[in-house]
Design a protein around this motif. Structure first.
Motif, mmCIF file in Angstrom:
data_model
loop_
_atom_site.group_PDB
_atom_site.id
_atom_site.type_symbol
_atom_site.label_atom_id
_atom_site.label_comp_id
_atom_site.label_asym_id
_atom_site.label_seq_id
_atom_site.Cartn_x
_atom_site.Cartn_y
_atom_site.Cartn_z
ATOM 1 N N TYR A 218 5.427 -28.266 87.337
ATOM 2 C CA TYR A 218 4.681 -27.217 86.403
ATOM 3 C C TYR A 218 3.936 -27.168 86.358
ATOM 4 C CZ TYR A 218 0.082 -28.835 85.306
ATOM 5 O OH TYR A 218 -1.622 -29.174 85.322
ATOM 6 N N PHE A 279 4.064 -23.828 77.015
ATOM 7 C CA PHE A 279 3.737 -23.066 78.260
ATOM 8 C C PHE A 279 4.772 -22.425 79.181
ATOM 9 C CE2 PHE A 279 2.173 -23.649 83.043
ATOM 10 C CZ PHE A 279 1.224 -22.442 83.129
ATOM 11 N N ASP A 282 5.355 -19.283 76.469
ATOM 12 C CA ASP A 282 4.128 -18.754 77.064
ATOM 13 C C ASP A 282 3.770 -17.732 78.084
ATOM 14 O OD1 ASP A 282 0.992 -17.133 76.326
ATOM 15 O OD2 ASP A 282 0.969 -18.579 78.447
ATOM 16 N N ALA A 303 -2.262 -19.987 77.565
ATOM 17 C CA ALA A 303 -1.986 -21.268 78.667
ATOM 18 C C ALA A 303 -3.242 -21.996 78.789
ATOM 19 C CB ALA A 303 -1.446 -20.347 79.997
ATOM 20 N N PHE A 306 -2.188 -25.103 76.327
ATOM 21 C CA PHE A 306 -1.461 -26.278 76.793
ATOM 22 C C PHE A 306 -1.639 -27.060 78.072
ATOM 23 C CE2 PHE A 306 1.058 -22.762 74.364
ATOM 24 C CZ PHE A 306 1.070 -22.795 73.434
ATOM 25 N N LEU A 307 -1.982 -25.982 78.281
ATOM 26 C CA LEU A 307 -2.566 -27.086 80.067
ATOM 27 C C LEU A 307 -3.490 -28.073 80.296
ATOM 28 C CD1 LEU A 307 -2.217 -23.504 82.665
ATOM 29 C CD2 LEU A 307 -0.877 -25.322 82.496
#
Length: 404
Positions: A218, A279, A282, A303, A306-307
């Motif tokens: 990720y 993510f 996105d 983003a 989500f992060l």
């Protein structure tokens, strides 16, 4: 929890919390000045992205030794050494006249950051008035302020000169160093000395290795966003700083307020996998519209939502992934995550230079999808993380290295 009692902390706690804010500012501080550095030092995007690569690689390797150092010389000395290293190397980066020198000094900055961050939360927890939960909230507040403020401060100082953010960190960290030296009581070495081999041995546990590989994959998406997006945006330092300020605000908000609520309702693993998938979507959309600056700007900010969720839940998953001490688990996870993830910023820049500006986003999206798959392989070994549960403050005590 009483706000007045929460705020009545010893001066030593506020000194370390202030230093935490500045340390976390370093994550996004250089984002707004990546393009000015490239233009003024005649460097390519992949060369400039090495500022992240050297920083990340050194932090990853240093995670193997931070526990051993702290257990032998004590938390206060570890904090002071880390702060002093950051002051020296951030100032040297500001004085540099070539991209190679900045990359090298940024690596030294990473070593200082690793020593400081790996010790900071434990110091706040041990020194703070009130409960452990209150101490962790104070730390998370410092983390959120630092992540959000980094791009904003970097953008403002970057309008003066690309050297400004580096000198700004050196000045602020000097203040933090002095405050910590005078206000934080001495701390003796720990009774049990930690070995640098313990984190590597911990990776023998499949559950911990699964979460670490997930974070490694990720990170390809995360650092594509962080290290490459400023180039296709092609805006001023202030404008990029404001965009990433919005990203930092979203990240801080969902990390502190949204992730625990989703965890209580749906469980750690399902929520983390969903956040990673969103993510990836996105990033894919940003790739499709890489030539449209408004889409890229909105994609960066979104983003952050989500992060923030993923950072909180993945790092907490580390703590329950293997039957080892929390500090050891965090060091093992951070070693894999940062050392391997150091490749991502350089790769994104190289693909953008030699192919097109869309490919880095697509590669980042694919890597994040692979991260979802990697986490899915731990569905049985990490079965306890599928059950809805309260966000445990005690588990956060060893998350500083991972959050950094």
């Amino acid at each position: 929890m009483s706000t007045s009692s929460f705020l009545k902390q010893p001066k030593s706690v506020w000194a370390v919390a202030f230093a935490c804010v500045i340390a976390f500012m370093g994550i996004g501080l250089v984002d707004p000045i990546l393009k000015p550095i490239a233009e003024q030092l005649h460097a390519s995007p992949s060369q400039v992205s090495l500022l992240f690569t050297s920083y990340m690689a050194v932090i990853g390797v240093a995670m193997l030794i931070t526990g051993a150092v702290s257990s032998r010389i004590g938390a206060k000395r570890t904090l002071l050494i880390g702060l002093a290293i950051i002051v020296v190397f951030s100032a040297l980066a500001g004085l540099s006249n070539s991209i190679g020198m900045i990359v090298a000094f940024r690596a030294g900055w990473g070593l200082g950051n690793a020593l400081f961050i790996a010790t900071a939360l434990a110091t706040i927890v041990n020194s703070a008035a009130g409960s452990v939960a209150e101490a962790i909230i104070l730390y998370e507040a410092a983390l959120g302020v630092g992540i959000a403020a980094g791009p904003l401060v970097g953008g403002e100082l970057g309008t003066i000169s690309w050297r400004g953010p580096f000198f700004g960190v050196a000045v602020l960290m000097t203040i933090a160093l002095a405050a910590t030296a005078f206000l934080l009581p001495a701390s003796p070495p720990e009774a049990r000395r930690t070995s640098i081999l313990e984190p590597l041995k911990a990776l023998r546990h499949r559950s911990l290795a699964t979460v670490a590989v997930t974070a490694l994959l990720y990170n390809f998406g995360f650092f594509t966003l962080l290290a490459f997006t400023p180039f296709p945006l092609a805006m001023s330092a202030r404008q990029i700083g404001l965009i990433f300020f919005g990203w930092g605000l979203c990240l801080a908000f969902t990390s502190v307020f949204v992730a625990p609520r989703l965890q209580r309702r749906f469980g750690t693993l399902p929520v983390a996998m969903t956040a990673l998938f969103l993510f990836a979507v996105d990033l894919a959309v940003m790739g499709m519209y890489a030539h449209h600056k408004p889409v890229l700007a909105v994609g960066v900010v979104v983003a952050g939502l989500f992060l923030g969720i993923n950072n909180t839940l993945i790092t907490e998953a580390v703590m329950g992934a293997a039957p080892v001490e929390r500090g050891t688990a965090s060091a093992a996870y951070s070693f894999v995550r940062f050392s391997g993830g150091a490749v991502a910023p350089w790769l994104a820049g190289k693909l953008g230079e030699e192919v097109n500006i869309q490919l880095p986003f697509y590669v980042g999206a694919l890597a994040v999808l692979l991260a979802v798959g990697a986490l899915a392989t731990g569905w049985k070994p990490l079965a306890h993380l599928r059950i809805p549960a309260d966000h445990s403050p005690a588990e956060a005590e060893a998350l500083t290295a991972a959050d950094a």
